[in-house]
Design an enzyme around this catalytic site. Structure first.
Site, short mmCIF file in Angstrom:
data_model
loop_
_atom_site.label_atom_id
_atom_site.label_comp_id
_atom_site.label_asym_id
_atom_site.label_seq_id
_atom_site.Cartn_x
_atom_site.Cartn_y
_atom_site.Cartn_z
N LYS A 1 0.85 -1.19 0.00
CA LYS A 1 0.00 0.00 0.00
C LYS A 1 0.89 1.24 0.00
O LYS A 1 1.90 1.28 0.69
CB LYS A 1 -0.88 0.01 1.26
CG LYS A 1 -2.17 0.80 1.09
CD LYS A 1 -3.23 -0.03 0.41
CE LYS A 1 -4.62 0.55 0.48
NZ LYS A 1 -5.59 -0.35 -0.18
N HIS B 1 19.51 27.27 -12.25
CA HIS B 1 20.22 28.39 -12.87
C HIS B 1 19.50 29.72 -12.66
O HIS B 1 18.30 29.84 -12.92
CB HIS B 1 20.41 28.14 -14.36
CG HIS B 1 21.11 26.86 -14.65
ND1 HIS B 1 22.40 26.61 -14.23
CD2 HIS B 1 20.73 25.74 -15.31
CE1 HIS B 1 22.76 25.39 -14.62
NE2 HIS B 1 21.77 24.84 -15.27
N THR C 1 -4.13 -5.49 0.50
CA THR C 1 -3.49 -4.18 0.73
C THR C 1 -4.32 -3.34 1.69
O THR C 1 -3.79 -2.47 2.38
CB THR C 1 -3.26 -3.43 -0.60
OG1 THR C 1 -4.52 -3.10 -1.19
CG2 THR C 1 -2.45 -4.28 -1.57
#
Lengths: 293, 293, 293, 293
Positions: free
Chosen positions: B22, B257, B67
Site C-alpha cells: 500500500k 540556474h 493491501t
C-alpha cells in the site's frame, strides 16, 4: 493553403472584456551594495487592458506592445526601480505600460513572492546564503488610468494545525444526510490563504505583511475554536486591530480533515492519537472580515 | 461475457522480481500525555516481497495479505508501537508482515515525514499549535528476513541559494557546442536531496537527521564553490565528519540556474543584480561520498 | 571572507558512484519537408559518467563538459541526427559525449516523449495541427563505452478502468487487521506504468511501442481479473507474445480504489453505481514478466 | 488553558461576503442497466451562501449544515438524481441545499468532469473498459434562491499546436524594451481554457459541449493566425455560430512559446525545425466574445 469545410454563415460577434500580457516571469533581484546581501524573488504576471479591438477582430497589431517586450520591461524596470515593496513595483510597471502603450489604458499586475531566510550559522543569519521558506507572499495591483491604483496583498501556503482547543457541535443534526457526530475535542488544520485591501494613506507594505503573517498564526493559537468559520472571523478582527492600514481582509480556509482511524475493530483504543490525514474532500470556508464602522 | 479477438498462441512467461503493498498512507500520531503535545506526520509506503507466484500466474490469492489490511496495520501498529523514529517504525512494520504473512519473506518501507514547527507566541513555541515547514525527512527500511534491516535516511525539498562565493571555470572550452563563458562570481542555488546509509551499531535516527540537516546548510555557506560537484563533496565530507554513525551519503543536486538578464540592450548595466530564475533545464549532479578508510 | 566556525578535523572521504549532466531539456523537432508535417516532442535528461574525481575533490574542472554544452549539444544533434526513434537519438547522444569528453566513459539518457495526435477535420487528421494526448512514451539508454547500449522503453500516464469483470477474494481472511470483505464484482482502475527491455537484434522502437500500447489496453479488457497482480501478469505475457523483440517487461500498477459509497444510511441502495474515487492510499503492484525459456 | 499575550483592544468588525461547503468531492456514477455501461466522473465543489453571521461572529452553529453532510448529500443525490448532465446535477444540488438548510439562501456548484473513452478492441469501443482522456469538462451553477440558476460550462486542458500558418508582426516596434523581430512563419501552441454562458431556453448541455470542443479545434486549424488574439476571436465567433444556445464565450489562451534554438553558432541552419519548448514565461490572452446583436 489550409483545409476547409462547410460551415454556416458566421454570426456577428464583438469583443467583450479582455486583457493580455505576460505571465510567470520569474525575477530575482539582489542588492549587494553592503556585505549583507538582500534578495527578493518574484513571479510576476502583467496584464494590460485598453483598446485591443483591431487586433482581435481584424488581426491588426498596430501599436500593440509585444508580450516579449513586457518581459524585457519587467527585468529592465526591476533594475531601475523596485527599490521597495513588490506592491510598489507593480505600480511602477502599470504606470509604465499605460505611458508607453498607445492603446493601453490600464491593467493589473499579480505577483507571488517566494520567501528566503538567512541560513543560521553560529546562531546568526548568514550574510549571503539563504534557504527557501514554505509560505508565500502574494499581491495584486490594478489601475484604470496608470495613475491611481488599487492594491491587494496576501499570504498563501501557510499550513497550520492545532491538536486541541477546537470542536464542531450544535449544527443541524436532524437531517436525512447528516451522520457526523458532534465533538468538542478534535484536531484542526488549515492551509490558509489571505488577501487584504487598504484604506487611504501611505502604507509600508513590507511591514504590514509581517504583522498580518504573525497575527494570523497567533490568533490561531489563542482561543477554543467552535468552527473554522469563527476562527476565520477572529483572525480577521485581530488583523484589523493590529493593522489600521487594512480596510478589510478575506480568507480561504480549507478544513484539512484529520480523521481518527477506527482502531476499535482491532481491540485498540484511539483517544485522539492516531489520525488519517484525509487529502479530500475538505470543508472550505471563504469570507471577508470588514471594519464595522 | 468479454469481447474476444484473434491473437497468436501465448508464449511461455514467468514472474520475475515483484512486490506489492500500500502506498501514500497518510498517518499522523499525536502524543498528548503531557501538556506540550508532540506530533509526527508520515506518508508511508509498505511493499512486501515473497512467494506471490500463484496470485500472478494462476489468479490464486490464497494466503495473500490484502493491501487494505496493510493500511489497517500501519495505523494499528502506529498506536501500539511507533514510540521512536520513523526508521524504527519501518522495522516494526516489516517484522510484523513477515511474521503475519504466510507468503511474505521480506520487503521495504518508504516514508516521507512532513515537518512541523511550533508557532511562536511571545517568543516561545506554542504547546499545541504548529506550522508546516518546507523541507521533508525521508527514509527507507529494507529487509530480506524481517529480522535484519538496511536503513537509509534522507532529506528532500531543501532549497538553498548563495549570492556570491561561487564560480565555474577551467572546463572544456575548446569544443564545438561550448558557448558558456567562464565566471568566478555568480549566484548558485540548489534543491538538495540527500540520502545516507549507516555503519554498524546503535543509531539515534532523529538526532542524526538534525545534525545532517544543519551541516549541509552550514557547509553550503562556508567555502568558495568552484562547482556544485565540489560543494557536493565537501557537504558529504562534513556530514561524515560530524556523524560517525553514517557510512556514506548520496546527494542529488540540481543547479537551479539564475541567469543574468541581458539589460545592456536597453542601456542598463546588470552587475549580478537582475536574474531570470530559469525553471528548466537544470544541471544535475548526483554522487556518493564515502569514508576513505 | 566567509563566516567560519569551530568544526572537528575533517575525516578522509572519497567519491563514490556519480554522474552529472542536464535535465528537463525540452525539445521539439518538426519535419516540414512534406506538406504533412511531422512533430516529435521530448523532455531529455543526459547524465555522463567517467573520471570526475578532480572536480569533486579538488575543485579542478579541467576537461569537464559544461552542462550548458550538454544542452547545446542536444539541440545541435537533434538537427543533425534524430531521424528515427528517441531510443536511437539517445544512442547518438551518448556516443557523442563519450567521443567528445576527455573524461567521459559512459552515461545514460532518459526521455519522456509527449504524444500529439492530428486534429480531426472532416474525418481526417489535419496536416499541421495537433492536440496533445494524455499517455506518455518514456525511455532510457545506458552505455559504459559509448558504443554498446542497453535500451529500455516505456509507457506512463495510461489510466484505464473497467466497471465489471474483476474481483478480489480467497486472500488471508483470518487475520487481526483484516476487515475487507471479499468481492467478485467491483470497479477496477489503474494508472499503468510499463518499462521493457529488448533481446538481441534490430528493433523498430516506434512500431514496438504502438504494439505494446495497444496490447496492454486490449488485455486489460479481455479477462475476468481476480487481482491486479494477475492482470499484470497477463498483460506482460500478451506483450511478450505480440512483441518477440522484447525480452521482459515491468509494470507498476497502482490500484486506484473506487469505493462504493455507503448510501444505506440514507435508505438508498447502491448496487455498484455510486463510487468515491479515493485519491489515497492505493494498492501498489510492481513486477517483471519474463520469457520462461 | 491557552497561552495569552498583551494585545490592543479589538476593533469592531463585521462579516462580509462569505460562503462555505465541501470541495474536491470525487464522484463516479456508473450506469449498468444495459450491457454497454456508461460512466461519469466528477470532482465537485458545493458552496452555500446565506445568513451565517452567528457562526462566524458568535461561534453559534445552530441550523448550519455540516460540510460532512454536504459530502453525503452529493453522493446520495447522485444516486437519486444525476440522470442527465453535470450542469443539471448542479442545479439539483443547489435546490436541495436551499430547501434543506434553514440558513441557506443560495450558493454555487463547481465541477470538473474527467473524460473517459472506450478502449478500442477490434475497431470498436469496449462495453465496459475505458481510458482517461486529457481534456476536461468544467462547469459552474449559481443560484440566489435555489430556483433560478446561472449556468457556465467550460473546457480545460486542451493543448493545441500548429507548425505553420501563424505569425506576429506590425506591433509597436520602436520602443525601448522591444527586441523581438517580426515573423510571418512560426510555431503556435496554446493550452486552451474556455467558459461560456447560455441564452434563454432549454439547453442540451452534453451536446453543446461536444460542438464547442470540436469547433474550437477546427477553427484553430482553418486560418492564418496573425496573433493569438485574433484566433481567440475567430474561435469565439465560430462557437457562437454553431451554438445558438450560447450567449457569450470566454477564453484564456497562454501562448506556449516554442523558440527556435540558435544553432548558427555551431554552423547549423535552423529553418523552423529545432525548438526549445519554453515553460515560462508565456504570453497570456484573456477575452470574451459576445453576440453583436
Amino acid at each position: 493553403m489550409t483545409q476547409t469545410q462547410n460551415t454556416p454563415a458566421k454570426v456577428k460577434a464583438r469583443l467583450g472584456e479582455n486583457n493580455y500580457g505576460k505571465a510567470e516571469v520569474n525575477l530575482m533581484k539582489v542588492n549587494r551594495t553592503a556585505e549583507r546581501h538582500e534578495i527578493r524573488e518574484l513571479q510576476v504576471r502583467v496584464a494590460m487592458t485598453g483598446d485591443f479591438d483591431a487586433a482581435h477582430t481584424q488581426g491588426d497589431n498596430t501599436d500593440l506592445i509585444a508580450t516579449d517586450t513586457v518581459r524585457n520591461t519587467i527585468y529592465g524596470l526591476a533594475k531601475e526601480g523596485f527599490q521597495g515593496s513588490p506592491e510598489e513595483f507593480g505600480q511602477e510597471l502599470l504606470a509604465h505600460f499605460v505611458k508607453t502603450g498607445p492603446r493601453v489604458t490600464g491593467g493589473f499586475v499579480e505577483f507571488t513572492e517566494y520567501l528566503w531566510e538567512r541560513i543560521p550559522v553560529g546562531g546568526e543569519g548568514h550574510n549571503h546564503s539563504f534557504a527557501r521558506q514554505m509560505p508565500q507572499r502574494t499581491g495584486r495591483v490594478e489601475s484604470e488610468d496608470g495613475q491611481t491604483f488599487k492594491v491587494t496583498s496576501g499570504i498563501e501556503n501557510l499550513y497550520v494545525l492545532k491538536t486541541t482547543e477546537s470542536g464542531w457541535a450544535n449544527y443541524l443534526l436532524n437531517e436525512r444526510f447528516t451522520t457526523l457526530p458532534e465533538t468538542h475535542e478534535r484536531l484542526m488544520a488549515s492551509f490558509v490563504t489571505a488577501r487584504w485591501e487598504y484604506g487611504a494613506g501611505q502604507v509600508d507594505y513590507d511591514d504590514v505583511w509581517q504583522r498580518v503573517y504573525r497575527q494570523i498564526q497567533e490568533t490561531f493559537t489563542d482561543h477554543y475554536s467552535p468552527s473554522l468559520q469563527n476562527t476565520l472571523f477572529l483572525m480577521g478582527q485581530a488583523v484589523l486591530t493590529v493593522c489600521p492600514e487594512i480596510s478589510r481582509i478575506w480568507f480561504r480556509m480549507p478544513n484539512k480533515h484529520h480523521l481518527q482511524y477506527n482502531l476499535e475493530r482491532f481491540g485498540l483504543e484511539n483517544n485522539l492519537e492516531i489520525f488519517h490525514v484525509d487529502p479530500e474532500p475538505y470543508g472550505l470556508m471563504e469570507g471577508w472580515v470588514e471594519r464595522a464602522e
